[in-house]
Motif scaffolding. Structure first.
Motif, PDB file in Angstrom:
ATOM      1  N   GLU A   1     -11.269   6.039 -61.687  1.00  0.00           N
ATOM      2  CA  GLU A   1     -10.106   5.409 -62.117  1.00  0.00           C
ATOM      3  C   GLU A   1      -9.938   3.798 -62.020  1.00  0.00           C
ATOM      4  OE1 GLU A   1      -7.802   5.193 -64.871  1.00  0.00           O
ATOM      5  OE2 GLU A   1      -7.935   7.193 -64.213  1.00  0.00           O
ATOM      6  N   HIS A   2      -9.803   3.003 -62.843  1.00  0.00           N
ATOM      7  CA  HIS A   2      -9.209   1.638 -62.497  1.00  0.00           C
ATOM      8  C   HIS A   2      -8.168   1.575 -62.281  1.00  0.00           C
ATOM      9  CE1 HIS A   2     -13.251  -0.056 -64.415  1.00  0.00           C
ATOM     10  NE2 HIS A   2     -13.249   1.249 -64.941  1.00  0.00           N
ATOM     11  N   ILE A   3      -7.674   0.877 -61.118  1.00  0.00           N
ATOM     12  CA  ILE A   3      -6.228   1.129 -60.697  1.00  0.00           C
ATOM     13  C   ILE A   3      -5.820  -0.348 -59.727  1.00  0.00           C
ATOM     14  CG2 ILE A   3      -7.300   2.049 -58.608  1.00  0.00           C
ATOM     15  CD1 ILE A   3      -4.653   3.832 -58.640  1.00  0.00           C
ATOM     16  N   SER A   4      -4.531  -0.662 -59.915  1.00  0.00           N
ATOM     17  CA  SER A   4      -3.920  -1.628 -59.342  1.00  0.00           C
ATOM     18  C   SER A   4      -3.758  -1.434 -58.036  1.00  0.00           C
ATOM     19  CB  SER A   4      -2.778  -2.160 -59.960  1.00  0.00           C
ATOM     20  OG  SER A   4      -1.660  -1.366 -60.085  1.00  0.00           O
ATOM     21  N   LEU A   5      -3.407  -2.539 -57.086  1.00  0.00           N
ATOM     22  CA  LEU A   5      -3.025  -2.369 -55.613  1.00  0.00           C
ATOM     23  C   LEU A   5      -1.827  -1.208 -55.553  1.00  0.00           C
ATOM     24  CD1 LEU A   5      -3.396  -5.758 -54.082  1.00  0.00           C
ATOM     25  CD2 LEU A   5      -4.935  -3.381 -53.807  1.00  0.00           C
ATOM     26  N   ASP A   6      -0.799  -1.375 -56.589  1.00  0.00           N
ATOM     27  CA  ASP A   6       0.326  -0.505 -56.450  1.00  0.00           C
ATOM     28  C   ASP A   6       0.244   0.913 -57.512  1.00  0.00           C
ATOM     29  OD1 ASP A   6       0.399  -2.283 -58.977  1.00  0.00           O
ATOM     30  OD2 ASP A   6       2.496  -2.236 -59.069  1.00  0.00           O
ATOM     31  N   GLY A   7      -0.875   1.337 -57.684  1.00  0.00           N
ATOM     32  CA  GLY A   7      -1.374   2.640 -58.321  1.00  0.00           C
ATOM     33  C   GLY A   7      -1.114   2.695 -59.919  1.00  0.00           C
ATOM     34  N   VAL A   8      -1.078   1.348 -60.452  1.00  0.00           N
ATOM     35  CA  VAL A   8      -1.087   1.681 -61.867  1.00  0.00           C
ATOM     36  C   VAL A   8      -2.364   1.830 -62.787  1.00  0.00           C
ATOM     37  CG1 VAL A   8      -0.194   0.385 -64.033  1.00  0.00           C
ATOM     38  CG2 VAL A   8       1.030   0.028 -61.962  1.00  0.00           C
ATOM     39  N   ILE A   9      -2.419   2.702 -63.617  1.00  0.00           N
ATOM     40  CA  ILE A   9      -3.756   2.894 -64.261  1.00  0.00           C
ATOM     41  C   ILE A   9      -3.510   2.310 -65.854  1.00  0.00           C
ATOM     42  CG2 ILE A   9      -4.498   4.667 -62.707  1.00  0.00           C
ATOM     43  CD1 ILE A   9      -3.813   6.780 -64.762  1.00  0.00           C
ATOM     44  N   GLN A  10      -2.407   2.376 -66.166  1.00  0.00           N
ATOM     45  CA  GLN A  10      -2.268   1.896 -67.794  1.00  0.00           C
ATOM     46  C   GLN A  10      -2.898   0.736 -68.103  1.00  0.00           C
ATOM     47  OE1 GLN A  10       2.004   2.207 -68.705  1.00  0.00           O
ATOM     48  NE2 GLN A  10       1.735   1.703 -70.574  1.00  0.00           N
TER      49      GLN A  10
ATOM     50  N   THR B   1      -7.783  -5.650 -66.917  1.00  0.00           N
ATOM     51  CA  THR B   1      -8.880  -5.870 -66.015  1.00  0.00           C
ATOM     52  C   THR B   1     -10.021  -6.954 -66.285  1.00  0.00           C
ATOM     53  OG1 THR B   1     -10.027  -4.377 -67.247  1.00  0.00           O
ATOM     54  CG2 THR B   1      -8.363  -3.302 -65.466  1.00  0.00           C
ATOM     55  N   PRO B   2      -9.779  -7.568 -67.521  1.00  0.00           N
ATOM     56  CA  PRO B   2     -11.128  -8.377 -67.690  1.00  0.00           C
ATOM     57  C   PRO B   2     -11.369  -9.413 -67.074  1.00  0.00           C
ATOM     58  CG  PRO B   2      -9.915  -7.764 -69.983  1.00  0.00           C
ATOM     59  CD  PRO B   2      -9.143  -7.060 -68.656  1.00  0.00           C
ATOM     60  N   PRO B   3     -10.212 -10.269 -66.358  1.00  0.00           N
ATOM     61  CA  PRO B   3     -10.436 -11.501 -65.490  1.00  0.00           C
ATOM     62  C   PRO B   3     -11.372 -10.909 -64.327  1.00  0.00           C
ATOM     63  CG  PRO B   3      -8.116 -11.353 -66.098  1.00  0.00           C
ATOM     64  CD  PRO B   3      -8.741  -9.986 -66.749  1.00  0.00           C
ATOM     65  N   TYR B   4     -11.355  -9.858 -63.930  1.00  0.00           N
ATOM     66  CA  TYR B   4     -12.233  -9.365 -62.753  1.00  0.00           C
ATOM     67  C   TYR B   4     -13.457  -8.847 -62.894  1.00  0.00           C
ATOM     68  CZ  TYR B   4      -7.604 -10.211 -60.849  1.00  0.00           C
ATOM     69  OH  TYR B   4      -6.325 -10.828 -60.319  1.00  0.00           O
ATOM     70  N   ARG B   5     -13.924  -8.880 -64.132  1.00  0.00           N
ATOM     71  CA  ARG B   5     -15.242  -8.008 -64.683  1.00  0.00           C
ATOM     72  C   ARG B   5     -16.313  -9.071 -64.287  1.00  0.00           C
ATOM     73  NH1 ARG B   5     -13.321  -5.456 -70.398  1.00  0.00           N
ATOM     74  NH2 ARG B   5     -11.914  -4.067 -69.312  1.00  0.00           N
ATOM     75  N   THR B   6     -17.353  -8.634 -63.659  1.00  0.00           N
ATOM     76  CA  THR B   6     -18.562  -9.133 -63.453  1.00  0.00           C
ATOM     77  C   THR B   6     -19.901  -8.497 -63.858  1.00  0.00           C
ATOM     78  OG1 THR B   6     -18.619  -8.491 -61.214  1.00  0.00           O
ATOM     79  CG2 THR B   6     -17.356 -10.569 -61.633  1.00  0.00           C
TER      80      THR B   6
ATOM     81  N   TYR C   1      -8.368  -3.323 -58.150  1.00  0.00           N
ATOM     82  CA  TYR C   1      -8.043  -4.651 -58.548  1.00  0.00           C
ATOM     83  C   TYR C   1      -7.003  -5.184 -57.459  1.00  0.00           C
ATOM     84  CZ  TYR C   1     -10.726  -3.350 -62.624  1.00  0.00           C
ATOM     85  OH  TYR C   1     -11.905  -2.828 -63.534  1.00  0.00           O
ATOM     86  N   PRO C   2      -7.240  -6.519 -57.324  1.00  0.00           N
ATOM     87  CA  PRO C   2      -6.310  -7.215 -56.477  1.00  0.00           C
ATOM     88  C   PRO C   2      -5.301  -7.731 -57.152  1.00  0.00           C
ATOM     89  CG  PRO C   2      -8.340  -8.777 -57.132  1.00  0.00           C
ATOM     90  CD  PRO C   2      -8.678  -7.321 -57.651  1.00  0.00           C
ATOM     91  N   VAL C   3      -4.439  -6.811 -57.670  1.00  0.00           N
ATOM     92  CA  VAL C   3      -3.210  -7.112 -58.537  1.00  0.00           C
ATOM     93  C   VAL C   3      -2.087  -6.092 -58.196  1.00  0.00           C
ATOM     94  CG1 VAL C   3      -4.519  -8.514 -60.379  1.00  0.00           C
ATOM     95  CG2 VAL C   3      -4.037  -6.014 -60.768  1.00  0.00           C
ATOM     96  N   LEU C   4      -0.986  -6.592 -58.288  1.00  0.00           N
ATOM     97  CA  LEU C   4       0.234  -5.741 -58.367  1.00  0.00           C
ATOM     98  C   LEU C   4       0.926  -6.098 -59.759  1.00  0.00           C
ATOM     99  CD1 LEU C   4       2.000  -6.557 -54.869  1.00  0.00           C
ATOM    100  CD2 LEU C   4       0.797  -4.573 -55.380  1.00  0.00           C
ATOM    101  N   LEU C   5       1.110  -4.693 -60.389  1.00  0.00           N
ATOM    102  CA  LEU C   5       1.723  -4.976 -61.824  1.00  0.00           C
ATOM    103  C   LEU C   5       3.050  -4.463 -61.598  1.00  0.00           C
ATOM    104  CD1 LEU C   5      -1.433  -3.396 -63.648  1.00  0.00           C
ATOM    105  CD2 LEU C   5      -0.846  -5.942 -63.532  1.00  0.00           C
ATOM    106  N   GLY C   6       3.647  -3.770 -60.807  1.00  0.00           N
ATOM    107  CA  GLY C   6       5.079  -3.313 -60.541  1.00  0.00           C
ATOM    108  C   GLY C   6       5.612  -2.294 -61.748  1.00  0.00           C
TER     109      GLY C   6
ATOM    110  N   ILE D   1     -12.512  -7.047 -56.619  1.00  0.00           N
ATOM    111  CA  ILE D   1     -12.460  -5.480 -56.738  1.00  0.00           C
ATOM    112  C   ILE D   1     -13.135  -4.898 -55.455  1.00  0.00           C
ATOM    113  CG2 ILE D   1     -13.185  -3.443 -58.289  1.00  0.00           C
ATOM    114  CD1 ILE D   1     -13.134  -5.486 -60.611  1.00  0.00           C
ATOM    115  N   VAL D   2     -12.455  -3.601 -55.160  1.00  0.00           N
ATOM    116  CA  VAL D   2     -13.201  -2.747 -54.068  1.00  0.00           C
ATOM    117  C   VAL D   2     -13.429  -1.514 -54.776  1.00  0.00           C
ATOM    118  CG1 VAL D   2     -13.170  -1.800 -51.921  1.00  0.00           C
ATOM    119  CG2 VAL D   2     -12.211  -4.233 -52.408  1.00  0.00           C
ATOM    120  N   ILE D   3     -14.444  -0.876 -54.747  1.00  0.00           N
ATOM    121  CA  ILE D   3     -14.661   0.337 -55.077  1.00  0.00           C
ATOM    122  C   ILE D   3     -14.909   1.460 -54.136  1.00  0.00           C
ATOM    123  CG2 ILE D   3     -16.426   2.226 -56.629  1.00  0.00           C
ATOM    124  CD1 ILE D   3     -17.234  -0.571 -57.838  1.00  0.00           C
ATOM    125  N   ILE D   4     -13.798   2.274 -54.051  1.00  0.00           N
ATOM    126  CA  ILE D   4     -13.729   3.236 -52.710  1.00  0.00           C
ATOM    127  C   ILE D   4     -13.926   4.527 -53.253  1.00  0.00           C
ATOM    128  CG2 ILE D   4     -12.223   4.016 -51.152  1.00  0.00           C
ATOM    129  CD1 ILE D   4     -10.482   1.424 -51.496  1.00  0.00           C
TER     130      ILE D   4
END
Length: 192
Positions: A8-17, A31-36, A147-152, A179-182
């Protein structure tokens, strides 16, 4: 026996939408700004060379509108080649194949598929299905692409009421974009 991996691609606060879905979600496609290229390669490695998909109906519908029309790429080609095992009440309307309906009892359907020969299974994008699989001990690994974002706001990874679970850290892989893949292995119910 096949292994089942939740990715799952997920924000720091658990959002996957990732889409508005007719609601009031202001951060579609965040997510696109963080894609490499490094991140893409790491996600491909997490999925593996060969896999089948386990999808909820909503995710199946979203993906079937995009991936069959996407330009050829390692991810598009692998997703399109995978057998899609779908949790649905409308199997007659499936058309992105190869596919198979999990049947009326999703838990038993997943147990059946896991017990068959074939590539490992990957689930992505369905918090309701994720919670059910964890509740019944059917998931083997959870891979979070954080991803290093909080979406709230937005749909969260785990549905309310998901039973407490324990996980063992298998690996972490930081990307230059933040991004960190855990990767976690499931370890059973959480107890104090």
């Amino acid at each position: 026996m096949r292994k089942l991996k939740i990715i799952e691609h997920i924000s720091l606060d658990g959002v996957i939408q990732h889409t508005d879905d007719g609601g009031n979600f202001p951060y579609g496609d965040w997510t696109p700004p963080y894609r490499t290229p490094e991140g893409r390669d790491a996600v491909l490695a997490a999925y593996g060379e060969s896999f089948d998909l386990l999808l909820g109906r909503h995710t199946y519908d979203l993906w079937s509108d995009f991936w069959p029309k996407a330009p050829s790429s390692p991810m598009a080609d692998r997703l399109c080649a995978a057998t899609k095992f779908v949790a649905t009440h409308r199997p007659e309307s499936l058309d992105w194949g190869p596919f198979e309906d999990l049947g009326q009892d999703i838990v038993e359907g997943v147990r059946r598929v896991k017990s068959e020969d074939g590539p490992d299974l990957v689930l992505s994008g369905s918090s309701t299905l994720t919670s059910t699989l964890l509740e019944h001990g059917l998931a083997d690994e959870v891979v979070l692409i954080v991803y290093p974002v909080l979406l709230g706001t937005g749909k969260r990874f785990f549905a309310d009421g998901t039973p407490a679970q324990s996980f063992e850290l298998a690996s972490t892989q930081p990307m230059p974009s933040g991004i960190v893949i855990i990767t976690y292995r499931t370890a059973g119910p959480f107890t104090l």
